[in-house]
Design an enzyme around this catalytic site. Structure first.
Site, mmCIF file in Angstrom:
data_model
loop_
_atom_site.group_PDB
_atom_site.id
_atom_site.type_symbol
_atom_site.label_atom_id
_atom_site.label_comp_id
_atom_site.label_asym_id
_atom_site.label_seq_id
_atom_site.Cartn_x
_atom_site.Cartn_y
_atom_site.Cartn_z
ATOM 1 N N HIS A 288 0.819 -1.216 0.000
ATOM 2 C CA HIS A 288 0.000 0.000 0.000
ATOM 3 C C HIS A 288 0.853 1.267 0.000
ATOM 4 O O HIS A 288 0.534 2.236 -0.699
ATOM 5 C CB HIS A 288 -0.945 0.004 1.206
ATOM 6 C CG HIS A 288 -2.017 -1.024 1.125
ATOM 7 N ND1 HIS A 288 -2.951 -1.034 0.111
ATOM 8 C CD2 HIS A 288 -2.297 -2.095 1.908
ATOM 9 C CE1 HIS A 288 -3.763 -2.066 0.288
ATOM 10 N NE2 HIS A 288 -3.386 -2.727 1.358
ATOM 11 N N HIS A 365 -0.153 43.851 -42.359
ATOM 12 C CA HIS A 365 0.403 43.783 -40.999
ATOM 13 C C HIS A 365 1.873 43.397 -41.065
ATOM 14 O O HIS A 365 2.226 42.222 -41.140
ATOM 15 C CB HIS A 365 -0.390 42.780 -40.152
ATOM 16 C CG HIS A 365 -0.169 42.947 -38.668
ATOM 17 N ND1 HIS A 365 0.724 42.184 -37.949
ATOM 18 C CD2 HIS A 365 -0.725 43.816 -37.775
ATOM 19 C CE1 HIS A 365 0.691 42.552 -36.674
ATOM 20 N NE2 HIS A 365 -0.171 43.546 -36.547
#
EC number: 4.2.1.59
Length: 464
Positions: A288, A365
């Protein structure tokens, strides 16, 4: 594997005894909303606190996995979590009237049978899989544990155990498809060695232990007097030991039942990652503590991945091509700024914009130094987000999308001809009254080029 999220159709209660506390407990599974995840509620405590199934909330892993939040805790959660993963249930509230889940028969099978009794309910949201991008590895030299998660388009688990025991020997178990969990893994019971059992009992643990809910491995010579003492401990008229070394002549459900149970524990503990996983999990001698540490490591990788640019493979078929986009969005040349959608779920959408020198805006641009205008980058983001918002209504072509706000806008790098912009929009909250608030991010390669918080609204054409 399920592609959509699932909950259960109705509540179901299961009752039993906590393994370590010996306390009687009622556990009720309740349906929950999309994206709620797996949560525990302590209904026996004031204010009924809720504890999320999250690796970061693990506070004890001595003989099972314990979650805590504030003063509230719930212990031995791994078998319940394994059952939910095995059935591919994403959203459920688990109510308990004690601090520990019931041990039942020491496996997950009784939880699975209870959940199947009420049935699963598909929900209208895609599962938020974590697909392991590359190998994740964890080592614990002190415990001699190795774990790995490797990329695969599925969820598979292989576990090997070796306790240097003549009774158990070296064992391995594999789960090649999550749909086989019930048949191959779920009924495998927890186990311990006799010397561990005696230690635990002397330390006021396993008060709910019974020879029907655990396999006790006898790995040493045991005297008749000791068997009599164990019979008193477990309130049994007589206890015996089989030649194989299993206390009380318990028959194994599988020849490698201990290895299968360790695999069950891995599946349950890795549920604490908080998301369904696509990976090949390999685990050698896991427990675990290492399962939880590995889950935490996977969680860290998830956080790092979420910050990284989305992966884009131009050879993969898109979720939506330009024809699909044109049928949903009203934008047209020269203001259609999304070429395809490569991912979409109920809260996230990812689009692609291929920037070429032929874009009309490059004529004016900075023609000698072509740079994509920042406002058009934001517009491309917004159109990508519009796909997500319009997907929530029927007949999206009957709606217009309008900006309500742009906040926290930043331009970080120039976008130039030849760049491929990956546009990601993620809802910050559920859409209400047609209004959506999203975090938008544009990437070129691994770099963020622009980002903003966008607010938009969809309006029916007849209302304009």
């Amino acid at each position: 594997m399920h592609t959509k999220q699932h909950t259960i159709k109705s509540p179901i209660t299961i009752s039993g005894t906590g393994l370590h506390t010996g306390v009687k407990v009622n556990l009720t599974f309740r349906p929950d909303d999309i994206d709620s995840g797996i949560r525990f509620k302590r209904i026996d405590l004031p204010d009924q606190p809720i504890i999320e199934a999250d690796a970061d909330l693990v506070t004890d892993i001595s003989r099972g996995t314990t979650l805590s939040k504030g003063e509230a805790k719930v212990s031995t959660v791994e078998h319940v979590l394994a059952a939910l993963v095995g059935l591919q249930i994403d959203n459920v509230m688990i109510e308990l009237d004690a601090a520990e889940t019931p041990i039942m028969d020491g496996s997950s099978i009784l939880f699975i049978e209870a959940l199947e009794e009420v049935g699963l309910q598909e929900q209208n949201a895609l599962r938020n899989f974590f697909e392991v991008p590359e190998g994740i590895f964890y080592y614990d030299d002190a415990k001699n544990v190795e774990m790995a998660a490797l990329p695969v388009d599925d969820y598979r688990v292989t576990v090997m155990i070796d306790y240097n025991s003549k009774v158990l020997g070296s064992q391995h178990a594999s789960l090649n498809n999550i749909t086989d969990f019930k048949r191959d893994i779920a009924s495998s019971r927890t186990f311990c060695f006799l010397h561990e059992l005696q230690y635990l009992y002397n330390n006021n643990l396993v008060r709910g232990g019974d020879l029907n809910n655990a396999i006790v491995v006898v790995d040493k010579l045991i005297e008749p007097k000791e068997l009599d003492e164990l019979a008193v401990l477990f309130n049994k008229p007589k206890i015996e030991v089989k030649e194989e070394g299993i206390l009380n002549n318990i028959d194994l459900r599988h020849k490698n039942e201990p290895a299968r149970h360790k695999l069950l524990d891995v599946v349950g503990d890795l549920a604490l990652v908080g998301r369904p996983i696509k990976a090949q999990i390999l685990a050698a001698r896991p427990g675990h503590s290492t399962n939880v540490e590995f889950a935490k490591k996977i969680k860290k990788v998830i956080k790092q991945t979420e910050k990284a640019a989305p992966k884009y493979n131009p050879l993969e078929a898109p979720v939506m091509d330009i024809e699909g986009i044109s049928s949903m969005l009203m934008h047209r040349y020269p203001f259609q700024l999304v070429d395809k959608i490569i991912h979409q779920d109920h809260k996230t959408v990812i689009g692609i914009k291929n920037v070429t020198i032929n874009e009309n805006f490059f004529q004016g641009h900075f023609p000698n130094n072509p740079v994509m205008p920042g406002v058009l980058q934001i517009e491309a983001m917004a159109q990508t987000g519009g796909i997500l918002v319009l997907s929530t209504v029927e007949n999206p072509s009957n709606y217009w999308t309008y900006f309500l706000g742009i906040d926290n806008c930043k331009f970080r790098r120039m976008v130039k001809p030849g760049d491929t912009m990956v546009l990601k929009c993620e809802l910050m909250a559920p859409i209400k009254r047609g209004i959506a608030k999203m975090i938008g991010t544009a990437y070129v390669g691994n770099h963020i080029v622009s980002e903003a918080t966008l607010t938009a609204r969809i309006v029916k054409k007849e209302e304009v």
